[in-house]
Every structure is written in C-alpha cells, then in structure tokens.
Write a protein that holds these residues in place. Structure first.
Motif: not given
Length: 485
Positions: A55-61
């Motif tokens: 599973n992938l999580v991308v963190y966007v400010p």
C-alpha cells in the motif's frame, strides 16, 4: 491512443485517468501503477511511504492558510477487475485498454474499463497536479488487491496515517452520498471426484453458455442477473433422457463477479446430437422468459473437442456434483427493512465452479451489513459443503461499515453536493465491500464519507462511466477539501 472526443475537462482528472488505462494493473500486479504514482510524487517533491503489503501513502502539505486544519485522507485502490468477452484478444498483464465513447459513456472495447476505482485514483492524482485545488494536509492512500478480497486494506500499516477524516472515492452513483458498506465472507472448497473410462462410442463436446451480462456481486445482486454456473448445472440436471458423462466444467472468474459464462466438456453419443441441440434451445427460451433484459444476449456454442481426456467423472460423483451446485444458494437473501427494495442486507454469490482432472473447486461468497444476520446462511453453506464432503477454507472475512447518519463529514458532503446538483442528494449504504469498514476498524477515530461519478456494469465487459458526471464529482471533491479548513 485516445478515442476521438475523449474528454478534456476537467483536464487533470481526465488525463490521469487515461494514463491509468494504459498501465496494466490486475489485482496482485500493482507495482507498475504504484511506481507511476511515486514518480509523480517525486516530481512534485512529495514524501511517500509503502508498507510491507504494498500500500502507498503520498503526503501532500497543506495549502496556504490550511496548515492548522485536521489532516484528511483520500483513499482509493490501485487494482482493477480484469474481465473480457471470449472474442476479445487482450492480455491484462501487458496490454493497454482500448477506449471508446458511446452515447456519452466512456468504455473499453470488450473489456472492463477500470473506472472502478481508476477514476478515484485519477482524482487523487489530480489533487497533486491541479494548482487550483486548495486543501488541508493530505494523505493520499492507494491500496492494493481490493478486488480479490480487500487484501491491501486488511494488511495496511495504519501507522502511516494520521488523518481524522477520509474521503473514499470508490462508489458509482453521482448524486448519492454513501455512508455505509457491506462486509464480506467467502469460502474456497475442494474435493476429489472419482473418475472412470468414457463409454465406448461416445465423443467429447463442449457446451459453452455465454452472453449473460454478469457484473458486480454486490451492487448488482438484486437485479436477478443470470448466474452461468447455476444455469448450466440446471441444464445438465434436467437432461434425464439424454446420457452424458462429464469430463470438465469451468464457470466464473472471481468471488466478486456474477458468473457470466460457463462451459462443460461432456461425452455424448453423436446420434443424440440433434436432441441435445433441441434441449439447448428449449433451455434458452425458458431462461429468456424470466431473465432480465440485460441477459437477452444469452447464447450457446456447441463444438466437438478432439483433445479431451479419456477419463470422465463417475456416475455417482456426477450426481453428487449436480446436486451440490443445485443446493448451494445464490442471490439476494434478505432486503433492508427501512430502505428501498434495491438495498440488499444479505446476499450470496456462487462465483466459481471448476472440474479439472477429477478435482472439484468452488468459490462462494456472501455480503452483509449486520454480521449477526450471517449465521444462518453460513450454517447453510457449511452444511451443504460438509454433506457433499468438500474441504473448505475461509478466503474472505472483513467487516462492514455501519451507517452513521449523524456524521458531520457525511452531512457536509450532502450539503455541498446539493449546491452542485440543485436538488436533494440521497444518503445511502451500498451492498458492496468498500475498504471503509476495514480502515475504520484500524482507525476508529476517522469520520468517513464515500462518493463517485456514475459507473455501470462494473466487474464486467460492459463497464462504462457516464462522462457528464465526472466534472461535478471532481467539483465536489475540490469543494470538500476547500471546506475542511
């Protein structure tokens, strides 16, 4: 190649969706599409994590002015169901989809489209690239193997998430907001079948039943679509005057798909061939008298088989097989007492039936809102499997998402959707296995809502997405993020 008149507005979501249709992404083979999203994140300087499951999580400010807002997760799954018609040459592990537009709907040429859940993935990617979107801190969660049993969500490392609100973009009716989904349970069952030599003077023929619509075993189970496994066994069982011996049987493709095709190789006498053809036509006309219009394309293919095995299923085990499939339940079992009749509370899908080289293999699954209601159906299925001496194991077991009509996030989504549509928007639960139930079991502090554009025929080659619903869906996503300050 994009079809002529491929949509261009909203630009970002449509472009990302097209890119996804060109990347093979069957369940269990998500690495290529995951790498595609990671490359996008890297190009924007965004942090990301991949857990042990994939599973992938991308963190966007956060956008300027939203730095102190609570973090919001946007959740979708990367994989797609891979179904095609028998006459379509397509390798889902290597080939891009061939898109076409018909009467305002985007679809693929005789294959699934992957709008389930590709359009949600595209929306999450558009949040990264569309500079007009303003938003709180975001955690874009992309799970794997949803279509084979919500595997990614079940194995998610929840420590990657801090969000207290989540937008799931995996429902298929624009103008409706979803606040609940079904749980699931499934069986994989096997047993050996005794074999014997085929009778002298017989020849192998394949009876292939095709042309049924098939489809999603959750959201379409109330439509009374024909199940090819049940129909073909019904046909064989009714042939009491025509002798035959079963060599093999193959029907269905996955636990969450209503079987649209099934075939059996049998040994028969050539002298009975005309009688078999008459029986096939009689069965077809009988089925057409009650199946829904979506199944009107049902047809038979009868062909000789030169390379069939010489051994056949014994007469005793043939009867046991026919009785087993006849006895196993399929379809809606109960309906919600408080909602319209299209909301099923409990259902069962006899998904896969195979006989190959003397080995019987069955997959059957059930869906529910209230786990307590499943006890009787589980006992029924297990009693039938045990009575016919099958060994079974659990292949699915995930919780539902119980509706919360007091959810602030749900009611905010409803109000914003009504501003867009100009009419009342319904709050609904869906008889399908969204990942929300599992994710809530891992992070019970989250407030969750689900939404999406209109998709029809998911899990079948008729899958299509209504183009006009994508723009308002995207506007709702943008407005939700803007409002969550």
């Amino acid at each position: 190649m994009k079809p002529s008149q491929y949509p261009t507005s909203p630009e970002h979501i449509w472009e990302h969706f097209y890119q996804l249709t060109q990347i093979p992404r069957p369940s269990g083979q998500e690495q290529q599409v995951r790498d595609h999203i990671i490359a996008l994140a890297d190009s924007k300087g965004l942090q990301h994590k991949v857990d042990a499951a994939g599973n992938l999580v991308v963190y966007v400010p956060a956008s300027q002015g939203y730095e102190n807002a609570p973090t919001v997760a946007i959740q979708n799954h990367l994989d797609m169901v891979t179904v095609k018609t028998g006459d379509k040459a397509h390798d889902f592990t290597t080939d891009p989809l061939q898109l076409e537009i018909v009467d305002g709907w985007l679809r693929a040429d005789r294959t699934t489209l992957g709008a389930d859940n590709g359009i949600g993935v595209a929306a999450a990617m558009a949040v990264i690239t569309d500079e007009t979107v303003v938003h709180p801190p975001l955690e874009l969660l992309f799970t794997i193997e949803e279509e084979t049993g919500l595997v990614g969500a079940s194995e998610l490392d929840a420590s990657m998430l801090s969000a207290t609100k989540m937008l799931n973009l995996d429902t298929e009716d624009w103008g409706e907001i979803y606040l609940g989904c079904a749980g699931g349970y499934g069986y994989d069952a096997t047993r050996p079948l005794a074999t014997e030599a085929a009778k002298a003077g017989t020849r192998a023929y394949r009876f292939h039943l095709k042309g049924l619509q098939g489809g999603h075993s959750g959201v379409q189970i109330h439509e009374q679509l024909g199940n090819a496994n049940k129909l073909l066994v019904e046909f064989l069982t009714s042939q009491t005057e025509l002798p035959y011996q079963i060599v093999s049987f193959r029907g269905g493709i996955a636990h969450n798909v209503i079987a649209r095709e099934a075939s059996t190789v049998v040994m028969i006498n050539d002298s009975d061939l005309d009688a078999w053809k008459n029986a096939m036509e009689d069965a077809k006309q009988r089925w057409l008298s009650y199946l829904p219009a979506a199944d009107n394309a049902i047809e038979w293919i009868l062909e000789s088989v030169d390379d069939a095995k010489s051994d056949v299923v014994s007469a005793q085990d043939t009867q046991a097989f026919l009785q087993l499939i006849s006895a196993l339940p399929h379809g809606a079992q109960s309906y919600n007492l408080n909602e319209p009749a299209d909301l099923v509370d409990l259902s069962c899908n006899l998904a896969v039936v195979n006989i190959k080289e003397g080995q019987l293999h069955i997959q059957t699954s059930l869906r529910f809102f209230n786990n307590q209601q499943t006890l009787g159906l589980k006992q029924q299925i297990e009693a039938i499997l045990n009575a016919f001496q099958l060994e079974s194991k659990c292949i699915l077991d995930y919780p539902g998402w119980n509706p919360n009509f007091d959810s602030p996030l749900v009611n905010q989504a409803k109000a914003l959707a009504e501003e867009i549509t100009g009419e009342e928007v319904a709050l609904k639960a869906i008889h399908a296995g969204l990942e929300c139930g599992i994710l809530l079991s891992k992070k019970p502090d989250m407030d969750v809502v689900s939404m999406g554009p209109t998709i029809r025929g998911a899990h079948s080659p008729t899958e299509r997405m209504e183009i006009s619903t994508v723009e308002p869906f995207w506007l709702l996503v943008k407005n939700m993020l803007k409002a969550l300050k």
